[in-house]
Design an enzyme around this catalytic site. Structure first.
Site: not given
Lengths: 139, 427
Positions: A64-65
């Protein structure tokens, strides 16, 4: 039951012990973890709602981020970081994450941690020696 | 890790404590990665705008303290010198124009403005967007960069052929001060070849279609995979579609680089994308897979009423803003619903000159910049359901803000803003 000893590569030194929280899934940091409580919030994650604060987090790695390290950094400052991290897949998010969380971390183990460690087991992570010592729950 | 003479000088403190702390962080990080050395970079995108959320946990309220802790992982408060590398601030917590809409108190506004000034004084360019590649930072093929923001990383790696891993706040903070980053992963040519072949057997055309495809791929392949997307025949994608595709794949999974042969920078053909090797795995994306991704993206929603429609994740292009303006022509946003469009601040200035800002306001919508609801953690008061055309935003916002999320086309989103009701159709 007897102890199991896994050996791998220690990444961030130190020794810590705690109850295991195990997932074969990768974890999202920013947007997947609430740093105040160290709680997984990703909607369809198998650990959603559970906190890793003070536990030995055994997981595949980071996804993810790019805010992954920033969120785990915050868990350290807020007192909700895991006691130690054991993971299987290296990438830049997890590498920077373990560095700034300042907890013992081990990877590249000589056995499958998802087969050998269950949630609730007692786990001692000795990152100076690259060792993960598992005492099964009820053992 | 082997250090060059200039790196050793930095580590030894000859250029000050902050540069030494930055080099120390890069060495610790590089050794965990197993990197053999660092590489020079003069293109760094990081996130160093701090409000109370970050300053309160530092033990000292000064901007130097926040940078030392959050951007360098330094054990003490250091005096931070001007940055060495060309450095850019990514998306931040506050719209400097519409901060009151966010519900921010004056003191929080003032703290973030002070942080912004601190960044400017240190030579960090205030782009304040998740899409630097739209507004003045377009790296070249082969350029070594140190970028945060997973959606921007996957865009510049794939579409432009620049070379960056997904960096974090601390590694980009250190790279700003040193002009160095670990030479690992996607900086190396041999790590940039495709690994997984995705054969697309259903038309992929709209932004929604590209978001669905990206989201599905991110869920299917492991974090380290480099997908090669074959079978895109209906249309040639554009900046917006690939912006949505990459952002989705980097949200459901960890995709940092992909190839669309014939379109993206490093692959004219499937064979070139795979460097002549057999793919680790072949996947097929057809109507059933598209349906699965759609259901996952709409999994948090049960209500049909919509309180907020969010457009601009990653930050909207001028074209997207004009599309919203045209979809709203002759219509008005429902009194119980908000329609917020997010764009880089540089493009907001253009949108104002073009009259889009006024047209949106006249229809009851709002053009915002610098931030987004997920980064800034804000919603209209009482929001229970959000709708968006962004797979990334609908992945994160319900988790972060505990709301329901709807995902669909831009037209469906604008329709929801006008009617207050979600009437999106399953593709």
């Amino acid at each position: 039951m007897s102890q199991v000893v896994l050996t791998g590569r220690g990444l961030v030194g130190g020794v810590a012990e705690g109850e295991a929280l195990v997932t074969r899934e990768a974890i999202s940091g920013w947007g997947g973890v609430e740093p105040r409580e160290g709680r997984v919030i990703e909607s369809r994650h198998e650990l959603v709602g559970q906190s890793f604060a003070g536990k030995v987090l055994v997981f595949r790695g980071a996804k993810g981020s790019s805010g992954w390290s920033g969120v785990f950094h915050l868990t350290r400052l807020m007192g909700s970081a895991p006691a130690a991290m054991v993971f299987t897949t290296m990438n830049t998010k997890i590498a920077l994450g373990v560095v700034v969380t300042h907890v013992p971390a081990v990877t590249d183990l000589d056995g499958d941690p998802f087969e050998l460690i269950r949630t609730g087991d007692r786990v001692r992570v000795d990152a100076d020696r690259g060792q993960v010592i598992v005492t099964p729950a009820g053992g | 890790m082997r250090l060059t003479d200039d790196e050793r000088v930095m580590l030894d403190g000859e250029q000050g404590e902050a540069v030494a702390a930055a080099m120390d962080l890069l060495v610790r990080y590089g050794e965990v990665l197993g990197a053999e050395r660092l590489v020079d970079t003069d293109n760094v995108c990081g996130a160093n705008l701090f409000g109370s959320r970050h300053s309160l946990v530092c033990g000292s309220p000064t901007p130097d303290a926040a940078f030392s802790e959050h951007s360098l992982d330094a054990p003490t408060v250091l005096t931070i010198p001007p940055v060495r590398a060309q450095s850019y601030q990514l998306i931040g917590p506050m719209d400097t124009k519409h901060w009151q809409v966010q519900g921010l108190p004056q003191a929080e506004h003032d703290e973030i403005i002070a942080s912004e000034r601190y960044n400017a004084e240190h030579g960090i360019h205030l782009l304040t967007t998740c899409t630097p590649y739209q507004v003045g930072n377009v790296p070249l093929k082969g350029e070594h960069c140190a970028w945060m923001e997973s959606s921007a990383v996957v865009y510049v790696n794939s579409v432009l052929g620049a070379r960056t891993n997904v960096e974090g706040r601390e590694s980009t903070g250190a790279a700003m001060l040193t002009g160095k980053i670990p030479y690992w992963g996607l900086h190396l040519e041999e790590n940039r070849h495709g690994s997984h072949l995705v054969e697309v057997t259903t038309p992929v055309e709209s932004n929604r279609d590209w978001g669905l495809l990206g989201y599905w791929i991110g869920e299917q392949v492991p974090e380290e995979a480099i997908p090669v997307v074959d079978g895109i025949t209906a249309t040639t994608p554009d900046l917006v579609r690939l912006k949505h595709f990459g952002a989705a794949a980097a949200s459901s999974g960890g995709v940092e680089l992909y190839h669309v042969p014939g379109v993206t920078a490093e692959a004219r053909t499937v064979e070139e994308a795979l460097a002549g090797r057999t793919p680790v795995e072949r996947l097929t994306y057809g109507p059933a897979q598209r349906r699965e991704a759609y259901e996952h993206l709409n999994a948090t929603a049960t209500d049909t009423s919509v309180d907020l429609v969010m457009i601009g994740c990653p930050h909207a292009t001028l074209g997207q803003i004009r599309d919203v303006v045209r979809l709203l022509e002759g219509r008005r946003v429902h009194p119980d619903t908000e329609l917020w469009v997010f764009t880089p601040r540089a493009l907001r200035h253009v949108a104002e000159r073009n009259g889009y800002d006024r047209a949106l306001a006249d229809a009851g919508a709002l053009l915002m910049s610098d931030t987004c609801p997920a980064i800034g953690r804000f919603l209209p008061k009482g929001t229970r359901v959000i709708a968006t055309d962004s797979a990334k935003q609908v992945h994160y916002l319900p988790a972060i803000m505990d709301v329901q999320g709807r995902f669909g086309t831009l037209a469906e989103c604008v329709d929801a803003a006008v009617t207050g009701t979600w009437r999106g159709e399953v593709p």
